[in-house]
Scaffold this active site. Structure first.
Site, PDB file in Angstrom:
ATOM      1  CB  SER A  63      49.539  18.777  44.744  1.00  0.00           C
ATOM      2  OG  SER A  63      50.785  18.840  44.008  1.00  0.00           O
TER       3      SER A  63
HETATM    4  N1  SAH Z   1      51.222  22.793  40.715  1.00  0.00           N
HETATM    5  C1  SAH Z   1      50.829  21.976  39.600  1.00  0.00           C
HETATM    6  C2  SAH Z   1      51.075  20.310  39.692  1.00  0.00           C
HETATM    7  C3  SAH Z   1      52.172  19.814  38.642  1.00  0.00           C
HETATM    8  S1  SAH Z   1      52.643  18.425  38.709  1.00  0.00           S
HETATM    9  C4  SAH Z   1      49.065  22.150  39.647  1.00  0.00           C
HETATM   10  O1  SAH Z   1      48.645  22.627  40.581  1.00  0.00           O
HETATM   11  O2  SAH Z   1      48.625  21.167  38.609  1.00  0.00           O
HETATM   12  C5  SAH Z   1      54.529  18.896  38.209  1.00  0.00           C
HETATM   13  C6  SAH Z   1      54.523  19.440  36.872  1.00  0.00           C
HETATM   14  O3  SAH Z   1      55.880  19.772  36.938  1.00  0.00           O
HETATM   15  C7  SAH Z   1      54.281  18.788  35.689  1.00  0.00           C
HETATM   16  O4  SAH Z   1      53.384  19.352  34.899  1.00  0.00           O
HETATM   17  C8  SAH Z   1      55.699  18.599  35.024  1.00  0.00           C
HETATM   18  O5  SAH Z   1      55.478  18.674  33.696  1.00  0.00           O
HETATM   19  C9  SAH Z   1      56.264  19.874  35.524  1.00  0.00           C
HETATM   20  N2  SAH Z   1      58.086  19.737  35.555  1.00  0.00           N
HETATM   21  C10 SAH Z   1      58.758  18.499  35.645  1.00  0.00           C
HETATM   22  N3  SAH Z   1      59.888  18.890  35.385  1.00  0.00           N
HETATM   23  C11 SAH Z   1      59.973  20.306  35.084  1.00  0.00           C
HETATM   24  C12 SAH Z   1      60.934  21.248  34.757  1.00  0.00           C
HETATM   25  N4  SAH Z   1      62.356  20.712  34.885  1.00  0.00           N
HETATM   26  N5  SAH Z   1      60.776  22.327  34.506  1.00  0.00           N
HETATM   27  C13 SAH Z   1      59.283  22.689  34.490  1.00  0.00           C
HETATM   28  N6  SAH Z   1      58.378  22.188  34.787  1.00  0.00           N
HETATM   29  C14 SAH Z   1      58.661  20.726  35.107  1.00  0.00           C
END
Ligand code: SAH
Length: 210
Positions: A63
């Site tokens: 993000s």
């Molecule tokens: N906070 C992160 C941003 C990650 S983007 C950072 O600082 O990099 C969102 C993430 O959510 C992705 O990696 C995706 O794989 C994960 N995601 C999507 N659905 C999910 C679920 N049901 N349970 C756990 N993670 C999930």
């Protein structure tokens, strides 16, 4: 760029966030402490302190810093609070929250096993004591007592799943993007004895929750 140059770029980023956002100094201090460049792939590193999302592989993104700042601020946590993160990604957001709540207090689950592995390793190497598991946010950490707060970095279409809200103690908060890509809203839920109070914090764009 060397470490001093990264630190200068990070300070400049935080100065910009301070001018544009109404967020706590504690949140800004956390952003200033975390080396975001270490979390982004090599080829994007020169943009690590631009205020925008960047690709982290597996079709996922880290993000933008202002979004991490806003969400961290809305979470309203303090040292010692236990926090549940759904969507570890590269681990950056977890590191920012860990700066505030301290070692051992962030529990994060990531759907893509390769991302979970690399985030766990990187966080450890940088000295962040964050517990990272691969799995689905709806069923992760079943044996942990209720958390003080939870946040999602992926967007469930139909609102935050009850299974996640139920993991947060009464009086605790859940911060999450919800809705279809193109019409997502950032919401903050406060868990009450008999339901939740819901605040809307504007339009956002996140990857969908699996
Ligand atoms: N906070 C992160 C941003 C990650 S983007 C950072 O600082 O990099 C969102 C993430 O959510 C992705 O990696 C995706 O794989 C994960 N995601 C999507 N659905 C999910 C679920 N049901 N349970 C756990 N993670 C999930």
């Amino acid at each position: 760029m060397d470490d001093a140059e990264y630190a200068a770029a990070r300070r400049e980023l935080v100065d910009g966030l301070r001018r544009r956002l109404d967020v706590d100094e504690r949140t800004l201090a956390a952003i200033e402490s975390v080396p975001r460049h270490a979390f982004v792939p090599e080829r994007h590193r020169s943009h690590a302190y631009a205020d925008r999302p960047l690709p982290i592989g597996h079709d996922q993104t880290i993000s933008a810093p202002h979004m991490v700042a806003v969400m961290t601020d809305l979470l309203d946590v303090e040292a010692g609070d236990r926090v549940f993160e759904v969507g570890t990604g590269c681990g950056y957001h977890a590191a920012v929250v860990a700066e505030i709540v301290g070692p051992g207090n962030v529990y994060s689950v990531e759907y893509v096993p390769e991302l979970a592995d690399s985030a766990r390793e990187l966080l450890r190497r940088l000295g962040y004591d964050v517990t990272v598991r691969a799995g689905d946010g709806r069923t992760a950490f079943p044996d942990e007592p209720p958390f003080d707060a939870a946040y999602l970095t992926c967007a469930p279409v139909g609102g935050v799943p009850d299974q996640i809200v139920d993991r947060v103690r009464t009086g605790g908060r859940v911060v999450a993007p919800v809705g279809q890509v193109g019409s997502q809203r950032l919401v903050r839920l406060t868990v009450e004895e008999d339901g939740v109070d819901r605040e809307d914090h504007g339009g956002v764009r996140f990857v969908p929750m699996q």
